[in-house]
Design a protein around this motif. Sequence first.
Motif, PDB file in Angstrom:
ATOM      1  N   ARG A  19       1.852  -0.072 -10.353  1.00  7.03           N
ATOM      2  CA  ARG A  19       2.247   1.320 -10.084  1.00  7.03           C
ATOM      3  C   ARG A  19       3.469   1.416  -9.182  1.00  7.03           C
ATOM      4  NH1 ARG A  19      -3.377   3.988  -8.243  1.00  7.03           N
ATOM      5  NH2 ARG A  19      -1.911   5.488  -7.334  1.00  7.03           N
TER       6      ARG A  19
ATOM      7  N   ASP B 272     -11.285   0.869  -2.274  1.00 14.19           N
ATOM      8  CA  ASP B 272     -10.698   1.009  -3.605  1.00 14.19           C
ATOM      9  C   ASP B 272      -9.181   1.162  -3.558  1.00 14.19           C
ATOM     10  OD1 ASP B 272     -13.123   0.729  -4.855  1.00 14.19           O
ATOM     11  OD2 ASP B 272     -13.465   2.889  -5.095  1.00 14.19           O
ATOM     12  N   ASP B 273      -8.654   1.754  -2.481  1.00 15.42           N
ATOM     13  CA  ASP B 273      -7.197   1.947  -2.421  1.00 15.42           C
ATOM     14  C   ASP B 273      -6.462   0.608  -2.397  1.00 15.42           C
ATOM     15  OD1 ASP B 273      -8.480   2.498   0.469  1.00 15.42           O
ATOM     16  OD2 ASP B 273      -6.567   1.458   0.745  1.00 15.42           O
ATOM     17  N   ARG B 274      -7.096  -0.453  -1.892  1.00 14.54           N
ATOM     18  CA  ARG B 274      -6.463  -1.775  -1.874  1.00 14.54           C
ATOM     19  C   ARG B 274      -6.468  -2.411  -3.258  1.00 14.54           C
ATOM     20  NH1 ARG B 274      -7.743  -5.492   3.347  1.00 14.54           N
ATOM     21  NH2 ARG B 274      -6.246  -6.776   2.223  1.00 14.54           N
ATOM     22  N   ARG B 275      -7.364  -1.962  -4.105  1.00 12.68           N
ATOM     23  CA  ARG B 275      -7.477  -2.545  -5.440  1.00 12.68           C
ATOM     24  C   ARG B 275      -6.592  -1.832  -6.457  1.00 12.68           C
ATOM     25  NH1 ARG B 275     -12.872  -2.415  -3.414  1.00 12.68           N
ATOM     26  NH2 ARG B 275     -13.633  -4.510  -2.915  1.00 12.68           N
ATOM     27  N   ALA B 276      -5.854  -0.832  -6.027  1.00  9.68           N
ATOM     28  CA  ALA B 276      -4.949  -0.128  -6.940  1.00  9.68           C
ATOM     29  C   ALA B 276      -3.923  -1.120  -7.480  1.00  9.68           C
ATOM     30  CB  ALA B 276      -4.249   1.012  -6.210  1.00  9.68           C
TER      31      ALA B 276
ATOM     32  N   VAL C 185       2.545   1.884  -3.332  1.00  9.76           N
ATOM     33  CA  VAL C 185       1.618   2.380  -4.349  1.00  9.76           C
ATOM     34  C   VAL C 185       1.202   3.819  -4.065  1.00  9.76           C
ATOM     35  CG1 VAL C 185      -0.718   2.139  -5.296  1.00  9.76           C
ATOM     36  CG2 VAL C 185       0.737   0.122  -5.013  1.00  9.76           C
ATOM     37  N   HIS C 186       0.780   4.089  -2.830  1.00  7.59           N
ATOM     38  CA  HIS C 186       0.126   5.363  -2.511  1.00  7.59           C
ATOM     39  C   HIS C 186       1.053   6.392  -1.852  1.00  7.59           C
ATOM     40  CE1 HIS C 186      -3.826   3.759  -3.554  1.00  7.59           C
ATOM     41  NE2 HIS C 186      -3.562   2.685  -2.820  1.00  7.59           N
TER      42      HIS C 186
ATOM     43  N   GLY D 205      -4.704  -6.525  -3.057  1.00  7.05           N
ATOM     44  CA  GLY D 205      -6.061  -6.460  -3.580  1.00  7.05           C
ATOM     45  C   GLY D 205      -6.741  -7.805  -3.699  1.00  7.05           C
TER      46      GLY D 205
ATOM     47  N   TRP E 115       0.843  -1.205   0.000  1.00  2.00           N
ATOM     48  CA  TRP E 115       0.000   0.000   0.000  1.00  2.00           C
ATOM     49  C   TRP E 115       0.877   1.253   0.000  1.00  2.00           C
ATOM     50  CZ3 TRP E 115      -1.328   4.592   1.947  1.00  2.00           C
ATOM     51  CH2 TRP E 115      -2.631   5.060   1.766  1.00  2.00           C
TER      52      TRP E 115
END
Length: 302
Positions: free
Chosen positions: A240, A232-236, A116-117, A134, A113
């Motif tokens: 990336r 939704d943030d887990r499905r990114a 990605v974020h 995800g 996570w």
Amino acid sequence: MLTREEHFVRSGQIRLWTERFGHPDDPTVLLVMGTSTQGIGWPDELVAALVTSGRQVIRFDHRDTGRSDSVDFATHPYALADMAADAVAVLDGHRVTAAHVVGISLGAAIGQWLAVHRAARVRTLTAVASSPMGNDPGPAWTRAMGGEPAAAGELPPPTPRFLDHLMDSAKAPRTTPQERMDADVQTWRVLNGDVLPFDEAAARRFVEHCYDRADDITAALNHDLAGRRWDDDRRAPLSRITAATLVLHGSEDPLLPPAHGEAVAAQIPGARLEIVPGMGHHPFFAPGLTGRIAGSVIRHTT
């Protein structure tokens, strides 16, 4: 003798226990533990190897574990993103701009996570015993518990022995602290896998220490609730991730069979996969594996 510094940091209203080792000018390794497990689950042997190699090391208790604050989950539910924010708060509390993030199991999902974020905070990522953040394991578990075959394209469920252990554990008495600790030791035994030796004495010392230092040992069960929240943030997409990534996975992982680690490595550009022969889901009660893991992390973070 390791020189350590305990320090509490704030993540919003939550106070988190942290422990720092090594020189603050050295590159930082942030160790992120798995579900319901205190930061001391990262053994001193591994920490010492990293410090000796010229790294500052930080480990911490997740919310709801150890000496960190507990949360009323019914009133203040949280998700993977909140636990990732805790990890960022730990870095901020130690004035670390970016770290080599090493996570195991849930901690590896937190590492994904972050990569990605919050990419600027992650110098490299090491994901141990992990699955893509995800991936929702619920349907595969439900089918396996019902004796149904896995669906096409689905990552595999835990081994039958692990699922049997869950059912047996649910029926076992846990009315006294000793019964609860005995049950926890048995869970670590099953997570160790069936190939490598299991150091029961070390596991029991760890479990007893965790009970001694926890403000509320039962609060750690909230991690299972948090893990079931799918935002939704887990499905990114993991595509990336730009941080150099090492995926370490045991050939005998009973909770997340090797296909899970293979999926993580396949989804992250340039990721390197190391399948560790004989390793189960938690490597630190199998003699010799702590040094093996430390060596891989040192090579990856050089």
